[in-house]
Design a protein around this motif. Structure first.
Motif, PDB file in Angstrom:
ATOM      1  N   ASN A  99       1.003  -1.374  -0.023  1.00 58.73           N
ATOM      2  CA  ASN A  99      -0.045   0.414  -0.406  1.00 58.73           C
ATOM      3  C   ASN A  99       0.884   1.510  -0.048  1.00 58.73           C
ATOM      4  N   ASP A 100       2.307   1.407   0.553  1.00 58.94           N
ATOM      5  CA  ASP A 100       2.730   3.092   0.585  1.00 58.94           C
ATOM      6  C   ASP A 100       4.131   1.944   0.650  1.00 58.94           C
ATOM      7  N   ILE A 101       5.393   2.467   0.873  1.00 58.42           N
ATOM      8  CA  ILE A 101       6.438   2.838   1.343  1.00 58.42           C
ATOM      9  C   ILE A 101       6.641   2.743   3.090  1.00 58.42           C
ATOM     10  N   ASP A 102       7.425   2.480   3.642  1.00 56.31           N
ATOM     11  CA  ASP A 102       7.807   2.923   5.054  1.00 56.31           C
ATOM     12  C   ASP A 102       9.419   3.945   5.038  1.00 56.31           C
ATOM     13  N   VAL A 103       8.964   5.066   5.465  1.00 55.84           N
ATOM     14  CA  VAL A 103      10.289   5.164   5.385  1.00 55.84           C
ATOM     15  C   VAL A 103      10.903   6.145   6.897  1.00 55.84           C
ATOM     16  N   VAL A 104      12.011   6.064   7.536  1.00 54.15           N
ATOM     17  CA  VAL A 104      12.531   6.984   8.511  1.00 54.15           C
ATOM     18  C   VAL A 104      13.643   7.875   8.314  1.00 54.15           C
ATOM     19  N   THR A 105      13.060   9.387   8.473  1.00 51.45           N
ATOM     20  CA  THR A 105      13.863  10.163   7.806  1.00 51.45           C
ATOM     21  C   THR A 105      15.015  10.554   8.984  1.00 51.45           C
ATOM     22  N   PHE A 106      16.189  10.013   8.681  1.00 50.44           N
ATOM     23  CA  PHE A 106      17.490  11.333   9.996  1.00 50.44           C
ATOM     24  C   PHE A 106      17.671  11.798   8.937  1.00 50.44           C
ATOM     25  N   PHE A 107      17.325  13.192   9.773  1.00 50.96           N
ATOM     26  CA  PHE A 107      18.236  14.164   8.265  1.00 50.96           C
ATOM     27  C   PHE A 107      19.011  15.683   9.918  1.00 50.96           C
ATOM     28  N   TYR A 108      19.780  15.968   9.394  1.00 53.84           N
ATOM     29  CA  TYR A 108      20.358  17.371   9.912  1.00 53.84           C
ATOM     30  C   TYR A 108      19.876  18.355   9.918  1.00 53.84           C
ATOM     31  N   ILE A 109      19.373  19.357  10.930  1.00 51.28           N
ATOM     32  CA  ILE A 109      18.290  20.561  10.757  1.00 51.28           C
ATOM     33  C   ILE A 109      19.736  21.232  10.241  1.00 51.28           C
ATOM     34  N   PRO A 110      18.600  22.042   9.362  1.00 55.05           N
ATOM     35  CA  PRO A 110      20.341  22.999   8.953  1.00 55.05           C
ATOM     36  C   PRO A 110      20.002  24.734   9.915  1.00 55.05           C
ATOM     37  N   ASP A 111      21.429  25.037   9.814  1.00 54.75           N
ATOM     38  CA  ASP A 111      22.301  25.848  10.923  1.00 54.75           C
ATOM     39  C   ASP A 111      20.915  26.882  10.860  1.00 54.75           C
ATOM     40  N   GLY A 112      20.575  27.658  11.331  1.00 53.95           N
ATOM     41  CA  GLY A 112      19.326  29.042  11.269  1.00 53.95           C
ATOM     42  C   GLY A 112      18.207  28.500  11.604  1.00 53.95           C
ATOM     43  N   TYR A 113      17.843  26.982  11.799  1.00 54.47           N
ATOM     44  CA  TYR A 113      16.416  26.927  11.782  1.00 54.47           C
ATOM     45  C   TYR A 113      15.848  26.790  13.289  1.00 54.47           C
ATOM     46  N   THR A 114      14.951  27.557  13.881  1.00 54.90           N
ATOM     47  CA  THR A 114      14.622  27.242  14.615  1.00 54.90           C
ATOM     48  C   THR A 114      13.235  26.174  14.553  1.00 54.90           C
ATOM     49  N   GLY A 115      13.077  25.183  16.113  1.00 55.15           N
ATOM     50  CA  GLY A 115      12.372  24.269  16.137  1.00 55.15           C
ATOM     51  C   GLY A 115      10.638  24.698  15.260  1.00 55.15           C
ATOM     52  N   GLU A 116      10.455  25.569  15.423  1.00 57.64           N
ATOM     53  CA  GLU A 116       9.180  26.666  14.839  1.00 57.64           C
ATOM     54  C   GLU A 116       9.193  27.177  13.277  1.00 57.64           C
ATOM     55  N   THR A 117      10.377  26.908  12.991  1.00 59.02           N
ATOM     56  CA  THR A 117      11.573  27.297  11.452  1.00 59.02           C
ATOM     57  C   THR A 117      10.821  25.676  10.978  1.00 59.02           C
TER      58      THR A 117
END
Length: 202
Positions: A99-117
């Motif tokens: 039905n779908d593809i299961d994905v876990v994305t391990f990522f780096y939050i870019p510099d300057g990003y806040t949690g809200e961004t």
């Protein structure tokens, strides 16, 4: 079964399904070797191996569109674990296509990003119904920075323990692809080519 390494650095060939119709969790001939799940493969190889029906190519196009949205949001460093019935011999095992593809994305939050961004930029990608309807993915996220090493280890251990077995307790393997979009365009072209071959247009 021998699982062979390919030439591209740490990338490995995707092993064949075992007798249970799943990817083996390791090299049965050398079970302590580094060749084991999650198998680091290219996006192109994922498409080439599993884009064998129009249904599966549709799911892969959804994955590529999902990745494009992540890239637009500034998330292009890290990797993704790919799993689920999409990687299994699902029609033989369950009598139906995935039905779908299961994905876990391990990522780096870019510099300057806040949690809200970050939350704003990926707000549409946090809606499970939107993900299912528009991208055919079941998606989860694990940040690799802005968190403690202990939390990263805990999250990795959680997903590995969850994804390394079927619901019946069978060991199985899954795949890892780079989050960067270096070969996304090539993968799209390969999907189109695979569809043309199946349709007899080439």
């Amino acid at each position: 079964m021998q699982v062979g390494a390919v030439m591209a650095g740490s990338l490995y060939a995707i092993p064949h399904w075992n007798y249970d119709g799943v990817l083996p969790p390791n090299d049965a001939d050398n079970p302590t070797s580094a060749i084991r799940s999650p198998y680091a493969v290219s996006l192109f190889e994922l498409v080439d191996r599993f884009g064998n029906t129009e249904h599966c190519r549709g799911l892969l196009r959804g994955l590529l569109s999902f990745r494009a949205e992540l890239h637009k949001a500034g998330l292009n460093q890290g990797f993704q674990w790919i799993n689920g019935s999409f990687l299994e011999n699902d029609e033989a095992r369950n009598g139906r296509p995935p039905n779908d593809i299961d994905v876990v994305t391990f990522f780096y939050i870019p510099d300057g990003y806040t949690g809200e961004t970050l939350a704003y930029n990926i707000s549409s990608l946090l809606d499970s119904s939107n993900l299912k309807n528009n991208y055919a993915v079941d998606a989860y996220y694990v940040p690799l920075n802005h968190t403690t090493p202990e939390e990263t280890v805990n999250q990795s251990a959680y997903w590995y323990s969850l994804w390394s077995h079927t619901r019946n307790g069978e060991w199985k393997g899954y795949l890892q692809i780079d989050l960067a979009g270096d070969d996304d365009q090539q993968a799209r072209l390969q999907l189109d080519q695979l569809g043309s071959y199946e349709g007899g247009q080439v």
